[in-house]
Design a protein around this motif. Structure first.
Motif, short mmCIF file in Angstrom:
data_model
loop_
_atom_site.label_atom_id
_atom_site.label_comp_id
_atom_site.label_asym_id
_atom_site.label_seq_id
_atom_site.Cartn_x
_atom_site.Cartn_y
_atom_site.Cartn_z
N GLN A 16 0.81 -1.21 0.00
CA GLN A 16 0.00 0.00 0.00
C GLN A 16 0.85 1.27 0.00
O GLN A 16 0.39 2.33 -0.43
CB GLN A 16 -0.93 0.02 1.22
CG GLN A 16 -1.97 -1.08 1.23
CD GLN A 16 -1.40 -2.41 1.74
OE1 GLN A 16 -0.66 -2.43 2.73
NE2 GLN A 16 -1.75 -3.51 1.10
N GLU A 17 2.10 1.17 0.45
CA GLU A 17 3.01 2.32 0.39
C GLU A 17 4.44 1.81 0.40
O GLU A 17 4.78 0.92 1.17
CB GLU A 17 2.79 3.28 1.57
CG GLU A 17 3.69 4.51 1.51
CD GLU A 17 3.40 5.52 2.62
OE1 GLU A 17 4.13 6.52 2.69
OE2 GLU A 17 2.45 5.29 3.41
N THR A 20 8.81 3.14 -0.33
CA THR A 20 9.79 4.21 -0.54
C THR A 20 10.93 3.66 -1.38
O THR A 20 11.54 2.64 -1.00
CB THR A 20 10.33 4.75 0.80
OG1 THR A 20 9.25 5.32 1.55
CG2 THR A 20 11.39 5.83 0.55
N HIS A 60 -0.88 5.26 -13.26
CA HIS A 60 -0.41 6.20 -12.26
C HIS A 60 -1.05 7.56 -12.48
O HIS A 60 -1.55 7.87 -13.55
CB HIS A 60 1.11 6.35 -12.34
CG HIS A 60 1.61 6.70 -13.71
ND1 HIS A 60 1.89 5.75 -14.66
CD2 HIS A 60 1.83 7.89 -14.31
CE1 HIS A 60 2.27 6.33 -15.78
NE2 HIS A 60 2.24 7.64 -15.60
N SER A 68 6.49 12.15 -4.63
CA SER A 68 5.55 11.02 -4.50
C SER A 68 4.54 11.03 -5.64
O SER A 68 4.25 12.07 -6.23
CB SER A 68 4.79 11.12 -3.17
OG SER A 68 5.69 11.09 -2.07
N ASN A 119 1.01 8.21 -7.11
CA ASN A 119 0.17 7.07 -6.78
C ASN A 119 -0.01 6.14 -7.97
O ASN A 119 -0.06 6.57 -9.12
CB ASN A 119 -1.22 7.55 -6.32
CG ASN A 119 -1.14 8.35 -5.02
OD1 ASN A 119 -0.47 7.96 -4.09
ND2 ASN A 119 -1.83 9.48 -5.00
N LYS A 166 -5.01 2.89 -3.64
CA LYS A 166 -3.84 3.31 -4.39
C LYS A 166 -2.56 2.97 -3.62
O LYS A 166 -2.54 2.99 -2.38
CB LYS A 166 -3.86 4.84 -4.64
CG LYS A 166 -5.09 5.33 -5.38
CD LYS A 166 -5.15 4.82 -6.81
CE LYS A 166 -6.41 5.29 -7.50
NZ LYS A 166 -6.55 4.72 -8.87
N LYS A 214 0.94 4.29 -2.70
CA LYS A 214 1.70 5.53 -2.66
C LYS A 214 3.18 5.21 -2.83
O LYS A 214 3.73 4.41 -2.07
CB LYS A 214 1.47 6.27 -1.34
CG LYS A 214 2.18 7.62 -1.28
CD LYS A 214 1.89 8.35 0.04
CE LYS A 214 2.59 9.69 0.06
NZ LYS A 214 2.36 10.42 1.34
N ASN A 247 6.87 6.74 -2.78
CA ASN A 247 7.77 7.84 -2.42
C ASN A 247 9.13 7.57 -3.07
O ASN A 247 9.67 6.47 -2.94
CB ASN A 247 7.93 7.94 -0.91
CG ASN A 247 6.59 8.07 -0.20
OD1 ASN A 247 5.79 8.94 -0.52
ND2 ASN A 247 6.33 7.18 0.75
#
Length: 774
Positions: free
Chosen positions: A108-109, A111, A379, A432, A434, A443, A445, A447
């Motif tokens: 979900q997220e 980096t 995206h 960032s 999505n 979405k 995310k 980074n």
């Protein structure tokens, strides 16, 4: 080798972008480890203190790992950052059904720490959850032609809601209606027609309107039936309707409609085409659509007659932002129109509506199955420094796309994997964006930050390697204030560092021409490829790069000095390739007729002269007018150059003759006489031999008596003619007046003996004393 490197740099610059190579390190001006790793993804840095020799540039530390290891740098001393990723949120995908907010994407997220130019690929998983809720908003055209359809839709609620709940455990439906803007030429603006735009025979008809939100999303099928049953048909003038106005409000009024965390469907039911951006000008509407919710207290679209219709691009963007998937339920007559519209809107379907909308439930279910089984991952706005590519694990999904990844025919519970590759083209701060499947609110995310700095094992104490005047940073010395040099060996004293470095730059160029190190304002030159040293105040010279002849430096007949050949006695040429001789250049007492230089026993002509010995000039012309003044003073002792003739005319050799074989030139002297002469070019430039005809041709003087006499006679004759003309004009005028007088006299009606001006006396007085005697 230097020429090949130079050519490649020029090509790269001409394309305007640096092209990274996976197995080469194209380093330019590199002095630190950070500079090195920014030069390309293949560049690495050796931080070993003893890696470079005294006098070598720090740039030697920067190369590919393979080259550095071959030069003796140990692997533990090589710095080469790699791209990494960290999963900040990575909840497992939902299994089974019954979950109100199932998780369908993973992770979900994340980096990403990216090395510029180095692509990094990660996995993105998607699984269609069982029982994922559906929100369906039914948007209906209520123009008069949809009268039969409204009757069927009034009984649609319970059947539609039950059908949707059979697919998923959670479903809600809502309702809205539209017609068109209430302005001419779209709607009749007669007051009575605005109140009742339907035909007179129609008993139930509501006033004309643009868009009206009737019912927010609800699970109450009976409420849907009651609210829709209270709606009546309306009408307008032209065939196209305000469909796009209605869609924009249904999409942007999120809170009023009640859109939730669900599969969002917007059903547009109509039998007509649509107005789009620009059509509002027909009604005098110039303000573009504001793309915001504008419902008043009665849930009517308040800006219908103020804002223009939205464009297709605006509609597509807003639908994607809100993850709403449109289903165009349209009649056969306009299906082609909406099929073209569907091509411009991702995740949309077009279904053919029966004339009375009786098939609308099956139509919606079929469209939903198509939309939900086709997974499109894409995206939102991507930072310009980043590029992205998609592949998938689906059949046919191995095709790389820079826009989206697709998987078709994905059943409920199926898990698909997308392989997403992200690359940073340059160093950036944290940015960032999505990524997610169209039609779903979930979405990922992403980074992104870049690794553009070296992470070395630095010592903060003053180091012996830096003469105790600096500490080591990634193998190089970082000097204290007041010291500089490769090992901080130079004390600045009263001069600052910029002044000392400026002394090492020739014409404000590169320090030591890139061939040495600037130490305390003096260039210490490096070794050349041949093992010798560069030399000169700025290391600008070497003795290995002169012109070659027959693969020999300076033809083997001279020595190379600072890039130029110094030829041995008896040889000449840029590469000392010629024996010194002028046999083929001699022309009398001169070489090449004095119009060129003899190089390698060949004439190299100047100006426009050509020929083996520079004897011809096809573009040259004899300067007759330029030498005319010299001819006058040399041959006849007159003219403006008379006083300094010998000094001004040294380039001419002249001879006077009785007769010319050919007269090349003819010019006038200051007395107006013609001078005739011929010219022959001598060796050299602008030198001539001139033969001059002794006799000049001068014009005869004028006959003054004849001119004066003739002039006077002419004046007298002209005067006499003028007098005769004037006299004739006066006589003709008098004759005309006399004739007019005679005509008037003949037309008179009175007696010839009486004066018409005379009037007889009205009173007669007799003199009594008059007797009549004389």
């Amino acid at each position: 080798m230097h020429q090949a490197l130079r050519l490649r740099i020029i090509l790269l610059l001409s394309f305007g972008a640096y092209v990274f190579s996976e197995d080469q390190c194209m380093k330019a001006s590199v002095t630190t480890c950070d500079d090195c790793i920014k030069s390309g993804p293949a560049c690495a840095w050796c931080q070993d203190l003893t890696f470079i020799k005294p006098g070598e540039q720090e740039a030697v530390r920067c190369d590919t790992e393979k080259v550095l290891q071959a030069k003796g740098c140990k692997g533990t001393k090589i710095i080469s950052p790699t791209s990494t990723n960290k999963k900040d949120k990575d909840k497992p995908l939902s299994k089974g059904q019954g979950q109100r907010d199932p998780i369908q994407i993973k992770p979900q997220e994340i980096t990403l720490e990216l090395r510029p130019g180095h692509p990094f690929t990660f996995e993105f998983k998607f699984r269609r959850a069982e029982g994922y809720p559906i929100d369906l908003y039914y948007l209906m055209d209520l123009s008069y032609s949809m009268e039969d359809d409204l009757k069927n839709v009034k009984n649609l609620g319970i059947q539609l809601l039950n059908k949707l709940k059979s697919i998923t455990g959670h479903a809600r439906i809502g309702f809205g209606s539209f017609v068109d803007k209430t302005l001419l030429p779209f709607t009749d603006t007669n007051e009575e027609k605005l109140k009742k735009p339907c035909p007179d025979k129609e008993k139930y008809c509501q006033p004309a309107f643009g868009f009206k939100h009737v019912l927010s999303l609800t699970e109450d099928a009976q409420l849907f039936t009651n609210m829709v049953s209270a709606q009546y048909i309306s009408g307008n003038l032209d065939t196209p309707e305000g469909s796009l106005d209605a869609i924009m409000q249904a999409v942007t009024c999120v809170d009023q409609i009640g859109w939730g965390n669900s599969t969002r469907l917007l059903v547009l039911a109509t039998d007509a085409g649509f107005h789009m951006a620009g059509d509002g000008k027909l009604a005098g509407i110039l303000e573009p659509n504001g793309e915001t919710c504008q419902l008043d207290t009665k849930h009517m679209y308040s800006k219908s007659n103020v804002w223009d219709y939205p464009s297709v691009g605006q509609i597509a963007r807003k639908l994607e932002e809100q993850n709403i998937q449109p289903i165009f339920a349209v009649t056969k007559e306009v299906k082609d129109v909406y099929s073209e519209l569907s091509k411009l809107i991702p995740k949309s379907e077009v279904e053919e509506l029966s004339a009375d909308s009786s098939n609308v439930v099956n139509l919606i279910v079929n469209a939903y199955n198509k939309l939900s089984s086709n997974v499109i991952v894409t995206h939102d706005a991507l930072p310009e420094e980043l590029t992205i590519k998609y592949k998938s694990s689906c059949s046919g999904g191995d095709k790389v796309s820079e826009k989206e990844g697709t998987c078709n025919n994905v059943a409920i519970g199926d898990e698909v994997t997308f392989y997403i590759t992200v690359k940073a083209e340059s160093c950036i701060d944290v940015k960032s964006f999505n990524i997610g499947p169209l039609g779903f609110r979930e979405k990922l995310k992403v980074n992104v930050k870049t690794r553009c700095k070296c992470e070395c094992d630095n010592e903060h104490d003053l180091n012996d390697h830096c003469n105790k005047q600096g500490h080591v940073v990634c193998g190089t010395c970082s000097c204290q204030k007041g010291f500089l040099g490769q090992r901080c060996e130079c004390s600045l004293g009263k001069k600052d560092e910029a002044t000392l470095r400026a002394q090492c730059r020739k014409d404000n160029g590169t320090e030591c021409e890139g061939r040495g190190d600037c130490e305390c304002g003096v260039c210490k030159c490096h070794l050349t490829e041949g093992g010798n040293y560069y030399y000169g105040p700025h290391c600008q010279c070497d003795d290995e790069h002169c012109e070659k002849f027959q693969n020999k430096l300076c033809g083997g007949n001279g020595k190379c000095r600072c890039g130029e050949c110094q030829c041995s006695e008896g040889f000449e040429g840029t590469a000392c390739q010629c024996k010194k001789t002028n046999d083929a250049c001699v022309t009398g007492e001169s070489e090449c007729h004095g119009r060129g230089k003899c190089l390698c026993n060949q004439c190299v002509c100047q100006r426009d002269y050509k020929g083996p010995k520079c004897e011809k000039c096809h573009t040259c012309q004899l300067p007759c007018q330029d030498v005319g003044k010299c001819i006058e003073c040399l041959a006849f002792g007159t003219g403006p150059l008379e006083k300094n003739c010998s000094q001004s005319c040294t380039h001419l050799q002249q001879k006077q003759v009785e007769k010319l074989i050919s007269s090349d030139c003819r010019v006038k002297d200051h007395e107006g006489c013609w001078i005739f002469f011929s010219m022959k070019e001598l060796d050299g430039f602008d030198k001539y031999y001139v033969e001059i005809l002794k006799d000049r041709e001068c014009p005869e003087g004028p006959n003054v008596t004849a001119i004066v006499g003739g002039s006077l006679a002419g004046v007298a004759l002209i005067g006499l003619l003028l007098l005769l003309i004037i006299k004739g004009i006066i006589y003709a005028k008098d004759l005309k007046e006399w004739k007019n007088f005679e005509k008037e006299k003949q037309r008179s009606q009175w007696a010839k003996g009486d004066n018409p001006l005379f009037q007889k006396a009205t009173t007669t007085v007799a003199n009594p004393a008059f007797t009549g005697d004389s």
